[in-house]
Design a protein around this motif. Structure first.
Motif, short mmCIF file in Angstrom:
data_model
loop_
_atom_site.label_atom_id
_atom_site.label_comp_id
_atom_site.label_asym_id
_atom_site.label_seq_id
_atom_site.Cartn_x
_atom_site.Cartn_y
_atom_site.Cartn_z
N TYR A 72 0.73 -1.24 -0.16
CA TYR A 72 0.29 -0.50 0.66
C TYR A 72 1.22 1.33 -0.39
O TYR A 72 0.61 2.01 -1.17
N ALA A 73 1.79 1.54 0.81
CA ALA A 73 2.57 2.82 1.33
C ALA A 73 3.78 2.67 -0.99
O ALA A 73 3.61 3.67 -1.23
N ASP A 74 3.49 1.54 -0.98
CA ASP A 74 4.45 1.05 -2.22
C ASP A 74 3.69 1.87 -3.43
O ASP A 74 3.52 2.72 -4.12
N ALA A 75 2.32 1.97 -3.32
CA ALA A 75 0.98 2.65 -4.27
C ALA A 75 0.71 3.98 -4.43
O ALA A 75 1.24 4.67 -4.99
N ARG A 76 0.94 4.10 -3.38
CA ARG A 76 0.75 5.67 -2.49
C ARG A 76 2.10 6.18 -2.77
O ARG A 76 1.95 7.86 -3.24
N TRP A 77 3.20 5.39 -2.95
CA TRP A 77 3.75 6.82 -3.25
C TRP A 77 4.03 6.60 -4.52
O TRP A 77 4.62 7.71 -4.75
N ARG A 78 3.84 5.83 -5.46
CA ARG A 78 2.94 6.29 -6.91
C ARG A 78 3.05 7.03 -6.97
O ARG A 78 2.86 7.57 -8.31
N ASP A 79 1.53 7.33 -6.44
CA ASP A 79 0.75 8.39 -6.61
C ASP A 79 1.16 10.02 -5.95
O ASP A 79 1.21 10.80 -6.32
N TYR A 80 1.95 10.29 -5.17
CA TYR A 80 2.53 11.10 -4.35
C TYR A 80 3.41 11.47 -4.45
O TYR A 80 3.52 12.24 -4.43
N GLY A 81 4.73 10.45 -4.44
CA GLY A 81 6.26 10.75 -4.74
C GLY A 81 6.43 11.31 -5.44
O GLY A 81 6.01 10.71 -6.63
N LYS A 82 8.31 11.27 -5.81
CA LYS A 82 8.47 11.43 -6.60
C LYS A 82 10.33 10.35 -7.03
O LYS A 82 9.91 9.39 -6.50
N LYS A 83 10.80 10.65 -7.42
CA LYS A 83 12.56 10.39 -7.16
C LYS A 83 12.91 9.71 -5.43
O LYS A 83 13.04 8.78 -5.43
N ASN A 84 13.42 10.50 -5.12
CA ASN A 84 13.63 10.93 -3.48
C ASN A 84 12.74 11.04 -2.67
O ASN A 84 12.24 12.08 -2.44
N GLY A 85 13.13 10.47 -1.07
CA GLY A 85 11.61 10.59 -0.43
C GLY A 85 11.62 9.74 0.59
O GLY A 85 12.02 8.09 0.77
N VAL A 86 10.22 10.04 1.49
CA VAL A 86 10.75 9.33 1.96
C VAL A 86 9.15 9.77 2.50
O VAL A 86 8.42 10.01 2.44
N LEU A 87 8.00 7.84 3.42
CA LEU A 87 6.63 7.79 2.80
C LEU A 87 5.97 7.17 4.43
O LEU A 87 6.59 6.46 4.30
N PHE A 88 5.63 8.05 5.33
CA PHE A 88 5.58 7.43 6.61
C PHE A 88 4.46 7.53 5.99
O PHE A 88 2.88 7.85 6.85
N LEU A 89 3.71 6.01 6.71
CA LEU A 89 2.12 5.10 6.53
C LEU A 89 1.58 4.53 7.31
O LEU A 89 2.22 3.76 8.22
N PHE A 90 0.36 5.33 8.15
CA PHE A 90 0.07 4.24 9.62
C PHE A 90 -1.47 4.29 9.11
O PHE A 90 -1.89 4.96 8.61
N SER A 91 -2.31 3.16 9.61
CA SER A 91 -3.12 2.87 10.29
C SER A 91 -3.84 2.30 11.52
O SER A 91 -3.76 1.54 11.65
N MET A 92 -4.97 3.61 12.01
CA MET A 92 -5.42 3.08 13.40
C MET A 92 -5.95 1.69 13.24
O MET A 92 -6.76 1.20 14.24
#
Length: 241
Positions: A72-92
């Protein structure tokens, strides 16, 4: 006419402020609606992103749609991210988290940085404090970026010293080779050169094996990095809380 001019002047002065607000890129995608301090946290993330030229993104979700947290994090990175970065995903709701790194941030967030970030965000998530988890993520991310920048800067003076050491080693080898060429006495390469002809007779030969060597290779282990559904290499880690 004078009043119209004053109103126009006020609008003109307020327009840059409005543009400045709109220029802040969306950094938090809170589909789970659990972050109450988004207006405060977004500028902090934006400043850090601009300072180091990377995309820093926070995503929350009530469910992963049949995917793993990593997928899921990989899919969201393709939606919102570019080449370099970090994504913090969590679900309560799912009680899971994942930190996804891409490009240069795979080096920035090494095991030590991920350990520090994990400890901080998981503590907040376990306390049911999503705002605190995002704050902890931003704080530890800044520590990781600053530490990596300092490490890279240290190579500015380390590199000349390494080159100087290599040059000195090469010079030493050349001197030793030249010195060896001026020796008048050399050791014989074969034992037969030291034996008087006819003074040695071999009556028996025997092969003895004195050593036995066994080579073992370790089975490859899984690492914290991998390739998501996009096929791109990434790093990171995740878990439950």
């Amino acid at each position: 006419m004078k009043k119209i001019f004053v109103v126009f002047l006020i609008i003109l002065l307020l327009t840059p402020a409005a543009f400045a607000t709109e220029l802040i890129t969306q950094r938090i995608f809170d589909s789970e609606n659990v972050i109450s301090q988004e207006s405060t946290l977004t500028p902090q993330i934006e400043v850090l992103s601009e300072e180091y030229g990377v995309d820093i993104i926070v995503v929350t979700t009530a469910g992963f749609g049949g995917k793993t947290a990593e997928g899921y994090a990989d899919a969201r990175w393709r939606d919102y991210g570019k080449k370099n970065g970090v994504l913090f995903l969590f679900s309560m709701t799912e009680r899971k988290w994942y930190i996804y790194t891409a490009g240069s941030c795979m080096d920035v967030f090494d095991d030590r940085a991920l350990d520090r970030t994990e400890d901080a965000v998981v503590a907040a998530l376990k306390a049911d404090d999503p705002d605190g988890a995002v704050e902890a993520f931003v704080r530890t991310a800044r520590i990781a970026f600053e530490g990596y920048a300092e490490e890279q800067a240290s190579w500015v003076w380390k590199t000349p010293l390494i080159c100087l050491g290599i040059g000195a080693l090469i010079a030493l080898i050349v001197v030793l080779v030249l010195a060896s060429q001026h020796k008048n006495v050399h050791k014989k390469s074969q034992a037969s050169d030291y034996v008087r002809p006819g003074s040695f007779a071999l009556t028996q030969s025997l092969d003895l094996y004195l050593y036995h060597t066994t080579t073992r290779r370790a089975k490859p282990q899984n690492s914290s990095g991998g390739s998501g559904s996009s096929g791109r290499s990434h790093g990171g880690r995740g878990g439950s809380f």
